[in-house]
Motif scaffolding. Structure first.
Motif, PDB file in Angstrom:
ATOM      1  N   LEU A  38       0.830  -1.203   0.000  1.00  0.00           N
ATOM      2  CA  LEU A  38       0.000   0.000   0.000  1.00  0.00           C
ATOM      3  C   LEU A  38       0.866   1.256   0.000  1.00  0.00           C
ATOM      4  CD1 LEU A  38      -2.770   1.353   0.149  1.00  0.00           C
ATOM      5  CD2 LEU A  38      -2.604   1.236   2.648  1.00  0.00           C
ATOM      6  N   ILE A  39       1.909   1.258   0.805  1.00  0.00           N
ATOM      7  CA  ILE A  39       2.795   2.428   0.860  1.00  0.00           C
ATOM      8  C   ILE A  39       3.442   2.666  -0.508  1.00  0.00           C
ATOM      9  CG2 ILE A  39       4.926   3.339   1.862  1.00  0.00           C
ATOM     10  CD1 ILE A  39       4.151   1.873   4.468  1.00  0.00           C
ATOM     11  N   LYS A  40       3.834   1.610  -1.179  1.00  0.00           N
ATOM     12  CA  LYS A  40       4.417   1.739  -2.507  1.00  0.00           C
ATOM     13  C   LYS A  40       3.408   2.350  -3.484  1.00  0.00           C
ATOM     14  CE  LYS A  40       6.559  -0.975  -6.217  1.00  0.00           C
ATOM     15  NZ  LYS A  40       6.949  -2.349  -6.661  1.00  0.00           N
ATOM     16  N   SER A  41       2.156   1.939  -3.381  1.00  0.00           N
ATOM     17  CA  SER A  41       1.114   2.488  -4.258  1.00  0.00           C
ATOM     18  C   SER A  41       0.879   3.965  -3.970  1.00  0.00           C
ATOM     19  CB  SER A  41      -0.185   1.709  -4.091  1.00  0.00           C
ATOM     20  OG  SER A  41      -0.037   0.369  -4.497  1.00  0.00           O
ATOM     21  N   ILE A  42       0.850   4.330  -2.692  1.00  0.00           N
ATOM     22  CA  ILE A  42       0.655   5.735  -2.323  1.00  0.00           C
ATOM     23  C   ILE A  42       1.815   6.586  -2.841  1.00  0.00           C
ATOM     24  CG2 ILE A  42       0.582   7.343  -0.374  1.00  0.00           C
ATOM     25  CD1 ILE A  42      -1.003   5.232   1.170  1.00  0.00           C
ATOM     26  N   LYS A  43       3.017   6.066  -2.755  1.00  0.00           N
ATOM     27  CA  LYS A  43       4.182   6.800  -3.259  1.00  0.00           C
ATOM     28  C   LYS A  43       4.063   7.034  -4.760  1.00  0.00           C
ATOM     29  CE  LYS A  43       9.248   6.682  -3.444  1.00  0.00           C
ATOM     30  NZ  LYS A  43      10.468   5.921  -3.054  1.00  0.00           N
ATOM     31  N   GLN A  44       3.694   6.000  -5.497  1.00  0.00           N
ATOM     32  CA  GLN A  44       3.560   6.146  -6.953  1.00  0.00           C
ATOM     33  C   GLN A  44       2.412   7.083  -7.305  1.00  0.00           C
ATOM     34  OE1 GLN A  44       3.971   2.489  -9.118  1.00  0.00           O
ATOM     35  NE2 GLN A  44       2.943   3.289 -10.942  1.00  0.00           N
ATOM     36  N   LEU A  45       1.335   7.038  -6.543  1.00  0.00           N
ATOM     37  CA  LEU A  45       0.235   7.970  -6.757  1.00  0.00           C
ATOM     38  C   LEU A  45       0.713   9.404  -6.632  1.00  0.00           C
ATOM     39  CD1 LEU A  45      -2.796   8.840  -6.894  1.00  0.00           C
ATOM     40  CD2 LEU A  45      -2.883   8.469  -4.416  1.00  0.00           C
ATOM     41  N   ASN A  46       1.486   9.698  -5.612  1.00  0.00           N
ATOM     42  CA  ASN A  46       1.975  11.052  -5.385  1.00  0.00           C
ATOM     43  C   ASN A  46       2.986  11.490  -6.437  1.00  0.00           C
ATOM     44  OD1 ASN A  46       1.291  12.378  -2.363  1.00  0.00           O
ATOM     45  ND2 ASN A  46       0.877  10.202  -2.550  1.00  0.00           N
TER      46      ASN A  46
END
Length: 399
Positions: A38-46
């Motif tokens: 999830l953290i990886k996805s949030i980083k890519q989203l940002n």
């Protein structure tokens, strides 16, 4: 969900503890791998790159179409940044709607601007709230789930396409009005007889019609924003407000407010008893587009705003329905004034004599069981929200 910047889906760092406001309130129990994914996805989203890998684009855009239409700032798009479920599937994110009791500009007085929710300015602001900068108390970069999508020209165009589909299919087609009057007529007599309601019958009738007018005005404004005749950003509307849709003749507080106490219709009081001053019920038919304003319309409206309001008929009665409810001949009812009909209905309600036999709208017995529950919720607001979200979001999912 609610809390800090992590709940706004702003990337903090790679430390799991930095996202405790997400993980501590998760419905399921994520393991270490789930959290890191999830953290990886949030980083890519940002970062805003290859968003389709970490965001279910159509589902999230469809969510924001319905969400932004109903102007709910007690949510991700408001200062509280809460009241939604984040769904993650193999690293791809989507959002699930939750808690819409302060929609239609009801949070902090319409539009999130802190205006008195009984003022015309508040209603006009909420009705015209810009679809391309739909945040209150935050900037687009503070809410990457919508900010990053709408800064991408391809996704912004898709967002507009979905909004166009929503307005055309549910408002310009007449489906919204049909569903509104179906639900309103189905529950009205039950609201009248419900001894536990948190508002008077008059307040319910006024609130329901205000909801109808608000939605139609909002649809008109969104259509203008999509066509370019109304600015679709906050800056654009601040520079030129001349084309905004006038909603000064309705009051958002009529639909309820944050000061509702027991969950009722704002701070207007009233026990909801049959003798508390509310109007008596009468089935309402969808208004004729060419009809003249009824005696219950705001006398102070301009002719333009009165036409847009849909020529409210909340005080008019369907004679055939009343004939069945009261066991009277149509000719007898036609000889009576509306005030006389109201007095007669009120007397029947007070004496427990109102005839609840099946009426002209053919309400089935199983529907009547559900109706009694719906009436306890205070009317059609929640029902219409469910209809809008279910019809639009689930239809998009099936495609």
């Amino acid at each position: 969900m609610g809390g800090n910047d992590s709940v706004a889906l702003v990337y903090q760092d790679d430390d799991i503890d930095s996202y405790s406001s997400i993980f501590n309130y998760s419905v399921f129990k994520p393991d270490y791998a789930d959290k890191k994914r999830l953290i990886k996805s949030i980083k890519q989203l940002n970062e805003g790159e290859n968003l389709e890998e970490v965001v279910n684009i159509d589902e999230v855009l469809s969510y924001f179409v319905a969400h932004n239409f109903v102007v709910n700032f007690d949510s991700y798009t408001g200062s509280m940044m809460h009241n939604y479920y984040l769904y993650e599937d193999d690293g791809q994110l989507s959002m699930i709607a939750w808690d819409y009791n302060l929609a239609f500009g009801g949070f902090s007085g319409g539009g999130g601007g802190g205006k008195d929710s009984s003022s015309g300015d508040s209603a006009t602001e909420a009705v015209n709230y810009p679809i391309d900068t739909p945040l209150s108390g935050a900037e687009m970069e503070d809410r990457p789930m919508i900010g990053k999508l709408l800064e991408n020209e391809e996704y912004l165009e898709r967002y507009h396409e979905l909004f166009d589909e929503f307005i055309a299919n549910y408002f310009e087609s007449g489906d919204f009005e049909d569903e509104y009057y179906r639900v309103y007529n189905m529950i009205l007599e039950y609201v009248a007889k419900d001894p536990t309601k948190f508002c008077t019958l008059d307040e319910f009738v006024t609130g329901a019609d205000t909801l109808r007018q608000f939605c139609n005005l909002r649809a008109e404004s969104v259509r203008g924003q999509l066509n370019g005749t109304i600015p679709s950003t906050s800056d654009g509307q601040a520079e030129d407000s001349s084309s905004l849709i006038d909603a000064s003749f309705i009051s958002i507080s009529d639909m309820g407010s944050m000061n509702a106490g027991g969950g009722g219709m704002g701070d207007r009081g009233g026990s909801g008893d049959a003798d508390s001053g509310g109007e008596s019920p009468g089935e309402v038919n969808a208004p004729d587009e060419n009809a003249a304003p009824s005696e219950n319309d705001n006398s102070g409206e301009s002719s333009d705003s009165a036409e847009r309001s849909g020529n409210s008929r909340s005080g008019e009665f369907n004679i055939d329905t009343l004939s069945e409810m009261l066991g009277m001949d149509v000719s007898e009812l036609e000889a009576m004034t509306q005030d006389e009909i109201r007095e007669l209905l009120q007397e029947k309600i007070n004496n427990g004599e109102l005839n609840l036999s099946p009426r002209g709208n053919n309400v089935m017995e199983e529907e009547r069981d559900m109706v009694e529950t719906y009436a306890l919720l205070g009317g059609s607001v929640l029902l219409l929200l469910i209809g809008i979200f279910a019809a639009f979001l689930f239809k998009r999912r099936r495609k």
